[in-house]
Scaffold this active site. Structure first.
Site, short mmCIF file in Angstrom:
data_model
loop_
_atom_site.label_atom_id
_atom_site.label_comp_id
_atom_site.label_asym_id
_atom_site.label_seq_id
_atom_site.Cartn_x
_atom_site.Cartn_y
_atom_site.Cartn_z
N SER A 1 34.43 -68.52 -32.46
CA SER A 1 33.46 -68.90 -31.43
C SER A 1 34.00 -68.56 -30.03
CB SER A 1 33.12 -70.38 -31.59
OG SER A 1 31.96 -70.71 -30.89
N PHE A 2 34.15 -69.55 -29.16
CA PHE A 2 34.65 -69.31 -27.80
C PHE A 2 36.01 -68.61 -27.83
CE2 PHE A 2 37.25 -70.82 -24.21
CZ PHE A 2 36.50 -70.36 -23.14
#
Length: 309
Positions: A102-103
């Site tokens: 994700s991030f």
């Protein structure tokens, strides 16, 4: 493959905490967790990966067991990219692979373009190499304003950390993150909270609330320009029920990720691989076996050509 050690790597504002698996002499892999998560995110995946690598999962600043940034010093996307460089320097790694969820994948993607000679392989797990969404362009100045105002409010309030029961803390996490199951949530909170006499409190910095407050959204033109600098081989693993972008609640808009996939394939050619696997955004925790085989094959494949799975 058991956990070797907990690490505390010195930085000017304190330390970056990390967990290490495997031999220090083995090929290094740095694991980058998602927004508001921590290094425990990889506990169930790494034991399923090849044993002949040295895996280090770090806590980003303000997350997990890492130090919070100094007062008045905001959290920006570039700072997290800089943290990766600091960790590599502390570990004396000149070249390594990145595994980002994700991030963490967006941070790893930017790092891989700024320091292309340092990254051998980039694994994007439920992530894109940059946060690219033209629908957000009208909101960018609003995000920047909210970010500044939020930090000022937190610094002015000086409220003590809120202590709640472990069960209430778990329910709060699950309410905000429907993709994290109960066991997954408990595991993240083991590293993400501190136990006190009357309950637990969150370790993370209260200045971190919304990722878009610190993100750099890039245009498609910038995206194409950046990825031409990549030297790494890139694997993008997408869960069928996951997110296509950091804030997307569902998979209704597939166009953005298809643009990213086609662009990476066009620029990187045989250095890029894309796989879809059944599962949701936290597949690496909820069903790690679904992604372990794909990642293992990619890590062990020295030529960069698509491996038979």
């Amino acid at each position: 493959m058991g956990l070797i050690s907990e690490l505390k790597l010195a930085v000017p504002w304190g330390h970056i905490a990390a967990k290490a698996w495997g031999s220090h002499q083995a090929a290094p892999v740095l694991c980058l967790h998602g927004w508001l998560d921590n290094a425990n995110s990889f506990d169930r995946l790494i034991p399923l990966l090849p044993k002949d690598f040295n895996y280090v999962a770090m806590d980003f600043g303000g997350h997990g067991l890492s130090s919070h940034y100094s007062p008045g010093f905001p959290y920006h996307y570039q700072n997290f990219v800089s943290e990766v460089r600091r960790v590599a320097a502390a570990l004396k790694w000149n070249r390594f692979s990145l595994l980002g969820h994700s991030f963490g994948g967006a941070v790893g993607g930017m790092f891989s373009c700024i320091f292309p000679e340092m990254v051998d392989k980039l694994i994007l797990l439920e992530s894109l190499p940059f946060v690219l969404d033209t629908n957000e362009m009208d909101n960018l100045l609003t995000y920047k304003r909210r970010a500044i105002e939020h930090v000022l409010q937190v610094e002015a309030s000086r409220k003590p950390e809120q202590v709640v029961s472990p069960e209430e803390m778990l329910q709060r996490l699950l309410k905000k993150n429907s993709h994290a199951g109960e066991e997954c949530g408990k595991h993240l909170l083991q590293r993400g909270t501190t136990q006190v006499a009357t309950g637990v409190w969150l370790n993370r910095d209260r200045r971190i609330t919304w990722a878009e407050h610190c993100l750099d959204f890039v245009s498609r033109e910038l995206f194409m320009h950046y990825i031409k600098n990549l030297q790494a081989r890139v694997l993008l693993v997408k869960a069928t029920e996951g997110y296509y972008a950091l804030r997307r609640e569902d998979d209704a808009d597939k166009e953005t990720v298809m643009f990213v996939v086609s662009s990476l394939k066009s620029v990187l050619k045989e250095r890029f691989q894309y796989f879809e696997v059944p599962g949701n955004h936290y597949i690496h925790m909820n069903q790690p076996q679904q992604v372990a085989r794909v990642i293992s094959s990619f890590l062990q494949n020295k030529e960069g050509t698509p491996a038979s799975l």
